[in-house]
Design a protein around this motif. Structure first.
Motif, short mmCIF file in Angstrom:
data_model
loop_
_atom_site.label_atom_id
_atom_site.label_comp_id
_atom_site.label_asym_id
_atom_site.label_seq_id
_atom_site.Cartn_x
_atom_site.Cartn_y
_atom_site.Cartn_z
N VAL A 136 30.30 26.52 24.40
CA VAL A 136 29.52 25.34 24.73
C VAL A 136 29.10 24.63 23.43
CG1 VAL A 136 27.41 24.47 25.80
CG2 VAL A 136 28.67 26.34 26.87
N ILE A 137 29.32 23.33 23.36
CA ILE A 137 28.86 22.55 22.22
C ILE A 137 27.45 22.04 22.49
CG2 ILE A 137 29.20 20.39 20.94
CD1 ILE A 137 32.18 20.82 21.21
N THR A 138 26.56 22.23 21.54
CA THR A 138 25.21 21.69 21.65
C THR A 138 25.14 20.43 20.81
OG1 THR A 138 24.36 23.95 21.84
CG2 THR A 138 22.76 22.19 21.41
N LEU A 139 24.77 19.33 21.43
CA LEU A 139 24.76 18.03 20.75
C LEU A 139 23.34 17.47 20.70
CD1 LEU A 139 26.22 15.51 19.57
CD2 LEU A 139 26.52 14.73 21.94
N PHE A 140 22.89 17.15 19.48
CA PHE A 140 21.62 16.48 19.28
C PHE A 140 21.89 15.10 18.68
CE2 PHE A 140 20.55 20.98 19.03
CZ PHE A 140 19.38 21.06 19.77
N LEU B 207 25.61 8.81 23.92
CA LEU B 207 26.41 8.79 25.15
C LEU B 207 27.89 8.68 24.83
CD1 LEU B 207 24.17 6.54 27.41
CD2 LEU B 207 24.75 8.95 27.81
N VAL B 208 28.23 7.93 23.79
CA VAL B 208 29.63 7.84 23.36
C VAL B 208 30.11 9.19 22.84
CG1 VAL B 208 31.25 6.76 21.76
CG2 VAL B 208 29.49 5.38 22.85
N ALA B 209 29.30 9.84 22.00
CA ALA B 209 29.67 11.15 21.47
C ALA B 209 29.84 12.16 22.59
CB ALA B 209 28.61 11.63 20.48
N LEU B 210 28.93 12.15 23.55
CA LEU B 210 29.03 13.06 24.69
C LEU B 210 30.32 12.82 25.47
CD1 LEU B 210 27.89 15.07 26.79
CD2 LEU B 210 26.64 13.15 27.79
N THR B 211 30.61 11.56 25.77
CA THR B 211 31.82 11.22 26.53
C THR B 211 33.07 11.62 25.76
OG1 THR B 211 30.63 9.34 27.49
CG2 THR B 211 33.02 9.37 27.76
N ASP B 212 33.09 11.37 24.46
CA ASP B 212 34.25 11.77 23.64
C ASP B 212 34.47 13.27 23.70
OD1 ASP B 212 34.85 9.21 22.80
OD2 ASP B 212 33.85 9.39 20.85
N LEU B 213 33.41 14.05 23.57
CA LEU B 213 33.54 15.50 23.57
C LEU B 213 34.04 16.02 24.91
CD1 LEU B 213 30.28 16.34 21.60
CD2 LEU B 213 32.62 16.87 20.84
N VAL B 214 33.56 15.43 25.99
CA VAL B 214 34.02 15.84 27.32
C VAL B 214 35.49 15.50 27.49
CG1 VAL B 214 33.77 15.42 29.80
CG2 VAL B 214 31.74 15.73 28.36
N HIS B 215 35.90 14.32 27.02
CA HIS B 215 37.31 13.94 27.10
C HIS B 215 38.18 14.85 26.24
CE1 HIS B 215 37.78 10.23 29.53
NE2 HIS B 215 36.49 10.08 29.29
N LEU B 216 37.62 15.42 25.21
CA LEU B 216 38.36 16.37 24.37
C LEU B 216 38.43 17.76 24.99
CD1 LEU B 216 37.06 15.35 20.81
CD2 LEU B 216 39.39 15.06 21.69
N GLY B 217 37.79 17.93 26.14
CA GLY B 217 37.90 19.19 26.87
C GLY B 217 36.76 20.17 26.63
N HIS B 218 35.65 19.71 26.05
CA HIS B 218 34.56 20.62 25.73
C HIS B 218 33.44 20.56 26.77
CE1 HIS B 218 36.24 21.45 21.77
NE2 HIS B 218 36.36 20.15 21.57
N ASP B 219 32.79 21.69 26.97
CA ASP B 219 31.53 21.73 27.71
C ASP B 219 30.43 21.38 26.71
OD1 ASP B 219 32.71 22.56 30.12
OD2 ASP B 219 32.72 24.64 29.43
N VAL B 220 29.51 20.51 27.10
CA VAL B 220 28.52 20.00 26.15
C VAL B 220 27.11 20.11 26.74
CG1 VAL B 220 27.82 18.05 24.71
CG2 VAL B 220 30.23 18.32 25.34
N LEU B 221 26.20 20.62 25.92
CA LEU B 221 24.79 20.61 26.23
C LEU B 221 24.15 19.54 25.35
CD1 LEU B 221 22.08 21.64 27.35
CD2 LEU B 221 22.14 23.44 25.59
#
Length: 236
Positions: free
Chosen positions: A106-110, A199-213
């Protein structure tokens, strides 16, 4: 009930991932209810007549369709491919072997500018003190921040995510000097701009196949939530 949960879970997981523009427009979408008063940065200028919304009137996020956000969204779209390529490299660089692999991928994003960085320092100290190893806190933890913030984040061993990657120069433009200031209140500039980049960073990470918190900076961990998030749950 078990079969129904399984069907719902499958339906959730097979929904198309929203595009960046869809994610931005849904961020305070038609059914979103805010406390009273509504945050001015999102709701006051959402209607065509520019009048504040009533307490029972939903936000529309029309702010992303014009003004300072329009050229920024065009820039974000134009640089999507190279941005995601660079983001994939940053994610790989953030991976640290903690032995127990407590974060389970899981990627944690701040997201926080240097003006509000003291809030994130509180989280970093709590994570380093609470988690079994420093690597468990550092690995796959990304902090979207400005130049001054990046230096501080890296000094603690975490991975900074440069705001320039998300067209911050276009977004802040003539107000660039305010990019690192603390916002006077929630939703006001520059907080609204940082929310949009997150929100852009979150969307990019999800499109790259990552689970994100995606986490606010003003938090602290008493236990690691990623262990629970990594397990299968209905509707998650």
């Amino acid at each position: 009930p078990g079969m129904q949960d399984a069907r719902n879970c499958a339906a959730w997981e097979t929904r198309p991932i929203p595009t960046i523009s869809e994610a931005l427009r849904r961020s305070c979408g038609a059914n979103n209810s805010w406390w009273n008063p509504k945050p001015k940065g999102y709701c006051s200028g959402s209607t065509a007549d520019r009048k504040p919304l009533r307490n029972d009137e939903p936000c529309s996020c029309a702010m992303f369709e014009g003004g300072k956000f329009a050229p920024w969204m065009a820039s974000v779209a134009a640089h999507e491919r190279e941005r995601r390529q660079q983001l994939a490299k940053i994610v790989r660089q953030s991976m640290v072997d903690d032995g127990a692999a407590t974060n389970k991928g899981v990627i944690t994003l701040f997201f926080v500018n240097s003006g509000m960085l003291y809030l994130w320092f509180n989280w970093a100290c709590s994570a380093l003190a609470t988690l079994p190893t420093a690597a468990a806190a550092v690995s796959r933890t990304l902090v979207l921040t400005d130049t001054a913030g990046a230096s501080a984040v890296a000094a603690l061993g975490f991975t900074p995510l440069p705001c320039e990657l998300f067209s911050s120069a276009v977004l802040f433009g003539s107000t660039r000097g305010r990019i690192s200031r603390a916002a006077p209140q929630f939703g006001r500039w520059p907080h609204a701009g940082w929310n949009a980049m997150a929100l852009v960073a979150l969307t990019d990470l999800v499109h790259l196949g990552h689970d994100v918190l995606l986490s606010d900076a003003d938090t602290a961990w008493r236990t690691d939530p990623r262990t629970w998030l990594a397990k299968p749950h209905p509707f998650v």
